[in-house]
Design an enzyme around this catalytic site. Structure first.
Site, PDB file in Angstrom:
ATOM      1  N   SER A  93       0.445  -0.735  -0.123  1.00  0.00           N
ATOM      2  CA  SER A  93      -0.542  -0.184   0.000  1.00  0.00           C
ATOM      3  C   SER A  93       0.602   1.591   0.105  1.00  0.00           C
ATOM      4  CB  SER A  93      -1.454  -0.136   1.130  1.00  0.00           C
ATOM      5  OG  SER A  93      -1.815   1.054   1.007  1.00  0.00           O
TER       6      SER A  93
ATOM      7  N   ASP B  99      -9.128  -4.744  -6.345  1.00  0.00           N
ATOM      8  CA  ASP B  99      -8.421  -3.616  -4.957  1.00  0.00           C
ATOM      9  C   ASP B  99      -9.640  -2.473  -5.279  1.00  0.00           C
ATOM     10  OD1 ASP B  99      -7.249  -1.781  -3.203  1.00  0.00           O
ATOM     11  OD2 ASP B  99      -5.269  -2.582  -4.442  1.00  0.00           O
TER      12      ASP B  99
ATOM     13  N   HIS C 241      -6.692  -5.488  -1.669  1.00  0.00           N
ATOM     14  CA  HIS C 241      -6.386  -4.176  -1.034  1.00  0.00           C
ATOM     15  C   HIS C 241      -5.167  -5.165  -0.228  1.00  0.00           C
ATOM     16  CE1 HIS C 241      -3.758  -0.480  -1.046  1.00  0.00           C
ATOM     17  NE2 HIS C 241      -3.587  -0.758   0.492  1.00  0.00           N
TER      18      HIS C 241
END
Length: 297
Positions: free
Chosen positions: A167, A213, A245
């Protein structure tokens, strides 16, 4: 005279046979010796599909905690490393978590990668709200700690280093590679960054995205990251099927398989792992899409 000629001819034949035998012996000696001469950074036995998909690799793993008080420029973390020193030094990888997360979200990478022959540093960031640029700086600070101050610094080759992150840690991975072009490998995992363009990168980069995601959708993050990389760069794009994600936060065979292959190929320059990257893996199963340039430089 006839006897002298025969003796001379016999001598020449014997010498010729000896040369052939010597040549054959040089060719037939165990491959590991020849390989070691060609690439002193190869570590572990010849890889197979099953060996890079296995939960653990060839090496036994130990670990050491780094407190935030002893860390400079990052929030501390855990170092995972091969217990044995018989094979010499290893390449090293720093791994950063995502926004609001800590190193526990990336802990599975430690033993998984270290058991394949790397020193791995899963780090905490200074604060859980740090942005990608800061996380990139912290990844580099963690690598400096590994090579200069850590208790395992003598086990590390300081010229064979890589970065990974999830991330905002993935966005930080790109930032670190931009700031330190000498890095040998970068792997952003479902990365997030407001900067979508990275033509200045010179580090071989494997971008990993997830088809489901919704936080860092591939069409606005991972795909633009990959497409902006120089066409001449060793680069690849892996999009995970049926993933979100947060898929990189739990043990994942597909992520491990291609991360290991990428790190081995570029941190260790170990061409034995080229077979898992080129020709490009076909889409199917856990892979929604795989792009890249082959063969690698």
């Amino acid at each position: 005279m006839k006897h002298a000629l025969s003796k001379s001819r016999a001598t020449r034949l014997a010498l010729g046979a000896a040369a052939v035998v010597a040549g054959l012996c040089a060719t037939l000696l165990p491959g590991e010796h020849a390989d070691a001469a060609e690439n002193p950074y190869e570590r572990g036995p010849d890889p197979t599909e099953s060996s890079i998909e296995a939960p653990r690799g060839y090496y036994e793993v130990s670990q050491a905690r780094v407190s935030s008080a002893s860390a400079r420029g990052f929030g501390g973390g855990t170092i995972y490393y091969p217990t044995s020193t018989e094979d010499g030094t290893f390449g090293a990888v720093a791994v950063a978590p995502g926004y609001t997360a800590d190193q526990t979200s990336m802990a599975w990478y430690g033993p998984r990668l270290a058991s394949q022959g790397f020193v791995v540093f899963t780090i905490d960031t200074n604060t859980r709200l740090d942005q990608p640029a800061s996380r990139g700086d912290q990844l580099l600070a963690a690598l400096d700690h590994l090579t200069e101050r850590s208790t395992v610094r003598d086990r590390i080759d300081s010229e064979r280093l890589g970065v990974m992150g999830h991330s905002m840690g993935g966005g930080g991975t790109l930032e670190a590679a931009k700031d330190r072009p000498a890095l040998q490998a970068a792997i952003p995992l479902t990365g997030w960054n407001l900067d979508k363009s990275w033509p200045e990168l010179r580090t071989p980069t494997l971008v990993v995205g997830a088809d489901g995601d919704t936080i860092a959708p591939v069409n606005s993050h991972s795909e633009p990251f990959y497409e902006s990389l120089p066409a001449s760069l060793d680069r690849a794009y892996l999009e995970l099927r049926g993933a979100t994600h947060f898929t990189p936060n739990t043990s994942n065979t597909t992520i491990a398989k291609y991360s290991i292959s990428w790190l081995k190929r570029f941190v260790d320059n170990d061409t034995r792992y080229e077979q898992f990257l080129c020709p490009l893996p076909d889409a199917g199963g856990a892979i929604a899409e795989f792009r890249g340039n082959c063969p690698h430089n």
